[in-house]
Design a protein around this motif. Structure first.
Motif, short mmCIF file in Angstrom:
data_model
loop_
_atom_site.label_atom_id
_atom_site.label_comp_id
_atom_site.label_asym_id
_atom_site.label_seq_id
_atom_site.Cartn_x
_atom_site.Cartn_y
_atom_site.Cartn_z
N GLN A 183 0.83 -1.19 0.00
CA GLN A 183 0.00 0.00 0.00
C GLN A 183 0.87 1.25 0.00
O GLN A 183 2.08 1.20 0.23
N ASN A 184 0.26 2.36 -0.25
CA ASN A 184 1.01 3.60 -0.48
C ASN A 184 1.97 3.97 0.65
O ASN A 184 3.11 4.38 0.39
N ASP A 185 1.56 3.86 1.89
CA ASP A 185 2.41 4.30 3.00
C ASP A 185 3.61 3.41 3.26
O ASP A 185 4.43 3.71 4.13
N PHE A 186 3.73 2.30 2.51
CA PHE A 186 4.92 1.46 2.58
C PHE A 186 5.75 1.50 1.30
O PHE A 186 6.97 1.31 1.35
N VAL A 187 5.10 1.71 0.17
CA VAL A 187 5.76 1.49 -1.12
C VAL A 187 6.15 2.79 -1.84
O VAL A 187 7.22 2.86 -2.46
N ARG A 188 5.33 3.79 -1.77
CA ARG A 188 5.59 5.02 -2.51
C ARG A 188 6.82 5.76 -1.97
O ARG A 188 7.15 5.66 -0.78
N GLU A 189 7.51 6.48 -2.87
CA GLU A 189 8.71 7.22 -2.49
C GLU A 189 8.36 8.33 -1.48
O GLU A 189 7.42 9.09 -1.67
N GLY A 190 9.13 8.36 -0.39
CA GLY A 190 8.90 9.35 0.64
C GLY A 190 7.82 8.97 1.64
O GLY A 190 7.46 9.78 2.50
N ALA A 191 7.30 7.75 1.55
CA ALA A 191 6.27 7.30 2.48
C ALA A 191 6.82 7.23 3.91
O ALA A 191 8.02 6.99 4.10
N PRO B 18 -0.56 10.74 15.67
CA PRO B 18 -1.34 11.78 14.98
C PRO B 18 -0.53 12.81 14.21
O PRO B 18 -1.05 13.41 13.26
N ASP B 19 0.74 13.03 14.58
CA ASP B 19 1.51 14.05 13.86
C ASP B 19 1.85 13.62 12.44
O ASP B 19 2.10 14.46 11.57
N THR B 20 1.88 12.29 12.16
CA THR B 20 2.16 11.78 10.81
C THR B 20 0.98 11.03 10.22
O THR B 20 0.76 11.05 9.01
N ARG B 21 0.24 10.32 11.05
CA ARG B 21 -0.95 9.58 10.62
C ARG B 21 -0.63 8.51 9.59
O ARG B 21 -1.37 8.30 8.63
N CYS B 22 0.48 7.83 9.77
CA CYS B 22 0.82 6.74 8.87
C CYS B 22 -0.22 5.63 8.97
O CYS B 22 -0.57 5.19 10.07
N LEU C 287 6.68 4.99 6.22
CA LEU C 287 7.29 3.69 6.50
C LEU C 287 7.79 3.06 5.19
O LEU C 287 7.61 1.87 4.95
N GLU C 288 8.44 3.87 4.39
CA GLU C 288 8.88 3.44 3.07
C GLU C 288 9.82 2.24 3.11
O GLU C 288 10.75 2.19 3.91
N VAL C 289 9.53 1.28 2.25
CA VAL C 289 10.41 0.13 2.02
C VAL C 289 10.84 0.21 0.55
O VAL C 289 10.15 -0.30 -0.34
N SER D 29 9.79 -8.08 0.56
CA SER D 29 10.81 -7.04 0.68
C SER D 29 10.93 -6.54 2.11
O SER D 29 10.01 -6.68 2.92
N SER D 30 12.09 -5.93 2.37
CA SER D 30 12.38 -5.41 3.70
C SER D 30 13.32 -4.22 3.59
O SER D 30 13.99 -4.02 2.58
N PHE D 31 13.39 -3.44 4.67
CA PHE D 31 14.35 -2.35 4.78
C PHE D 31 15.64 -2.82 5.45
O PHE D 31 16.58 -2.05 5.59
N ALA D 32 15.67 -4.11 5.86
CA ALA D 32 16.82 -4.67 6.56
C ALA D 32 17.24 -5.97 5.87
O ALA D 32 16.64 -7.02 6.11
N PRO D 33 18.25 -5.93 5.00
CA PRO D 33 18.64 -7.13 4.24
C PRO D 33 18.98 -8.33 5.11
O PRO D 33 18.66 -9.47 4.74
N ASP D 34 19.62 -8.11 6.26
CA ASP D 34 19.99 -9.24 7.11
C ASP D 34 18.76 -9.93 7.69
O ASP D 34 18.68 -11.17 7.72
N LEU D 35 17.77 -9.15 8.12
CA LEU D 35 16.55 -9.74 8.68
C LEU D 35 15.71 -10.39 7.58
O LEU D 35 15.07 -11.43 7.82
#
Length: 215
Positions: free
Chosen positions: A29-37, A88-92, A39-41, A184-190
């Motif tokens: 979904q957008n809050d994980f995948v889009r650039e600048g999200a 609430p300050d980001t509302r991810c 919780l971007e991955v 996919s992940s933001f941590a290659p080792d995990l």
């Protein structure tokens, strides 16, 4: 091969691993995948082509395609400690909240599935407020109704929502395969450790193209 002849997961024929399967796409979904999200991955964008091909394969065979969407509670809860972006300050991942991303020309619903993988009306959507896709949702009921016996799981994040969902699937009795090049992940080792551990005790890990041939 009969059930009595199976001595390990490696002995299970590929076709049996995906017997009466459904494709489960976790939180792309957008809050994980889009650039600048929030919780971007970034690596999630590299999996889009693989997931698109699997969607095509499943739909062409009239096999179920299921999407999950992670929603954040809008009041104080334990998850906020580990994902403060949901405050609430980001509302991810707040349902209905819209934001502009670096690679989008307009504001998008932050919990909506990315346009590249847009669900069709016949696909199933599962909204969840936790990491796993089974706890507190209707997913298992849908799968039982559809007589699904196995799951092919793609999505993000490998060691969080994908892993939790895949382990839950194991405990619900579904033969489960993680798409090696479709998670996919933001941590290659995990990411690597999760795939290795899952294949050791919970299910199978395979490339998207191989899974397509198993179907």
């Amino acid at each position: 091969m009969s059930g009595r002849e199976v001595r390990s997961a490696a002995d299970v024929e590929p076709a049996q691993r995906v017997e009466q399967p459904a494709l489960l796409i976790v939180d792309l979904q957008n809050d994980f995948v889009r650039e600048g999200a929030p919780l971007e991955v970034p690596d999630a964008r590299k999996t889009i082509g693989v997931v698109q091909k699997l969607i095509t394969e499943f739909r062409s065979r009239k096999l179920p395609v299921i999407y999950t969407q992670f929603l954040a509670h809008e009041t104080e809860n334990l998850l906020w400690l580990w994902s403060p972006q949901c405050r609430p300050d980001t509302r991810c991942c707040w349902k209905g909240f819209r934001r502009r991303y670096d690679d989008a020309g307009a504001e998008l619903d932050c919990t909506e599935i990315i346009d590249e993988l847009r669900p069709e009306p016949s696909d199933i959507r599962i909204e969840k407020y936790g990491y796993g896709s089974f706890l507190g949702t209707s997913l298992d009921g849908h799968l039982r109704t559809l007589k699904v016996k196995s799951l092919v799981v793609a999505g993000t994040v490998t060691q969080i929502c994908v892993e939790e969902t895949a382990r839950e699937a194991f405990h619900h009795g579904y033969r489960t395969t993680l798409v090696e090049d479709g998670v996919s992940s933001f941590a290659p080792d995990l990411h690597a450790a999760t795939l290795k551990n899952f294949a050791m005790k919970f299910g199978w890990v395979a490339k998207g193209q191989d899974i397509a041939t198993w179907l």
